[in-house]
Design a protein around this motif. Structure first.
Motif, PDB file in Angstrom:
ATOM      1  N   GLN A 207      -4.904  -4.040   3.243  1.00  0.00           N
ATOM      2  CA  GLN A 207      -6.244  -4.488   2.914  1.00  0.00           C
ATOM      3  C   GLN A 207      -6.420  -5.901   3.449  1.00  0.00           C
TER       4      GLN A 207
ATOM      5  N   PRO B   5      -6.990  -0.129  -7.382  1.00  0.00           N
ATOM      6  CA  PRO B   5      -7.711   0.524  -6.287  1.00  0.00           C
ATOM      7  C   PRO B   5      -8.893  -0.330  -5.851  1.00  0.00           C
ATOM      8  N   VAL B   6      -9.287  -0.178  -4.597  1.00  0.00           N
ATOM      9  CA  VAL B   6     -10.345  -1.040  -4.079  1.00  0.00           C
ATOM     10  C   VAL B   6     -11.256  -0.257  -3.142  1.00  0.00           C
TER      11      VAL B   6
ATOM     12  N   ASN C 223      -2.920  -0.848  -4.107  1.00  0.00           N
ATOM     13  CA  ASN C 223      -4.197  -0.139  -4.168  1.00  0.00           C
ATOM     14  C   ASN C 223      -3.979   1.368  -4.195  1.00  0.00           C
TER      15      ASN C 223
ATOM     16  N   SER D 160       0.861  -1.193   0.000  1.00  0.00           N
ATOM     17  CA  SER D 160       0.000   0.000   0.000  1.00  0.00           C
ATOM     18  C   SER D 160       0.895   1.240   0.000  1.00  0.00           C
TER      19      SER D 160
ATOM     20  N   GLN E 102     -11.797  -6.517  -7.739  1.00  0.00           N
ATOM     21  CA  GLN E 102     -10.384  -6.235  -7.539  1.00  0.00           C
ATOM     22  C   GLN E 102      -9.625  -7.491  -7.147  1.00  0.00           C
TER      23      GLN E 102
END
Length: 299
Positions: A190, A158-159, A139, A111, A167
């Motif tokens: 995530q 991206p989520v 993401n 990230s 995703q």
């Protein structure tokens, strides 16, 4: 004629082909004769054992073994499987045979915190970690520059809560298409769904920014600071549907004092996380980790 009887000629002045390297991992119920049967089978195909480790877990009566060995170039995995078949069937073994000459591939998920990613890339560059990064997935866009500097594929995925299924489907597709052996969550902030965690089980390692069991939730170092802890640490573990409860591969702690601020703890934690994750990835890629229920045997 068997593979052990087969010889190849080498022209004068021509270097002989280097031996093949193999890694055999196995586990089964403990019984007398396992080591003798396995090593005799390896010797029968011209194998030379370079490294061997074994462990008997008395609580489960399970036997675990890892053998690194070489064979003449013409002896392939099919020949070795055939030689080991009697031992595998006779002892009811769970086993894997890996090509030790192949450089394994990893897909790194990250990230915004990039310290673990950067350490992995450094350890690969200096040769301590034998791996090939097949791609970096994030993401966020923050790691794109790092990927470009190292000439690595970068995938921005991206989520949101609504787009998470799509995703994750794309993430799994990237992993399979890349041919990577392992997914490394290098501070990928995530939570993987149960479905993706199950699909990657045994093939995904996460670095948890605490010495598990830990302070859960946001800002663990700040929680630890408020509680006046004297040790902080990090844990590399396999990803499972049970959040932060997967089998532990590697851990490390650092002693801290009341004089350190929360930001100081974060700095110490970054260093520990990077080291622990790199060691966990190295142990997995060298096939030194065998699962033993919810635990691991690490040779």
């Amino acid at each position: 004629m068997t593979a052990a009887d087969t010889t190849t000629s080498t022209a004068p002045g021509e270097a002989a082909a280097p031996d093949r390297t193999h890694i055999l991992n196995l586990s089964c119920t403990d019984r007398p004769g396992i080591v003798a049967r396995v090593t005799t089978s390896i010797a029968a195909v011209g194998g030379n054992i370079a490294e061997s480790a074994q462990y008997w877990d008395r609580s489960t009566d399970r036997f675990f073994m890892r053998i690194l060995f070489t064979t003449p170039r013409e002896v392939n995995h099919a020949v070795i499987h055939g030689a080991l078949r009697s031992a595998i069937d006779g002892f009811g073994m769970t086993f894997s045979l890996t090509d030790g000459d192949r450089v394994p591939g990893i897909l790194v998920l990250v990230s915004r915190f990039d310290h673990c990613l950067l350490n992995l890339l450094y350890q690969i560059r200096v040769g301590w970690l034998r791996a090939e990064v097949r791609g970096i997935v994030s993401n966020h866009e923050d790691a794109r520059t790092i990927a470009e500097q190292h000439r690595l594929p970068f995938h921005h995925l991206p989520v949101t809560r609504d787009t998470k299924p799509e995703q994750e489907a794309r993430l799994l597709e990237l992993y399979r298409d890349s041919g990577a052996d392992l997914v490394v969550l290098a501070r990928y902030m995530q939570v993987l769904s149960n479905g993706l965690s199950t699909a990657l089980q045994g093939h995904a390692i996460n670095i948890h920014h605490s010495f598990l069991p830990s302070f859960k939730g946001a800002k663990p170092y700040h929680q630890a600071h408020e509680r006046g802890v004297k040790l902080i640490g990090a844990t590399a573990h396999y990803v499972t549907p049970d959040l932060d409860e997967g089998p532990i591969i590697e851990q490390e702690t650092e002693r801290v004092t009341h004089a350190l601020s929360a930001d100081d703890l974060v700095a110490v934690g970054r260093d520990v996380e990077a080291r622990v994750l790199a060691r966990g990835v190295k142990l997995h890629l060298e096939r030194r980790v065998l699962l033993n229920g919810h635990k691991t045997v690490v040779f």
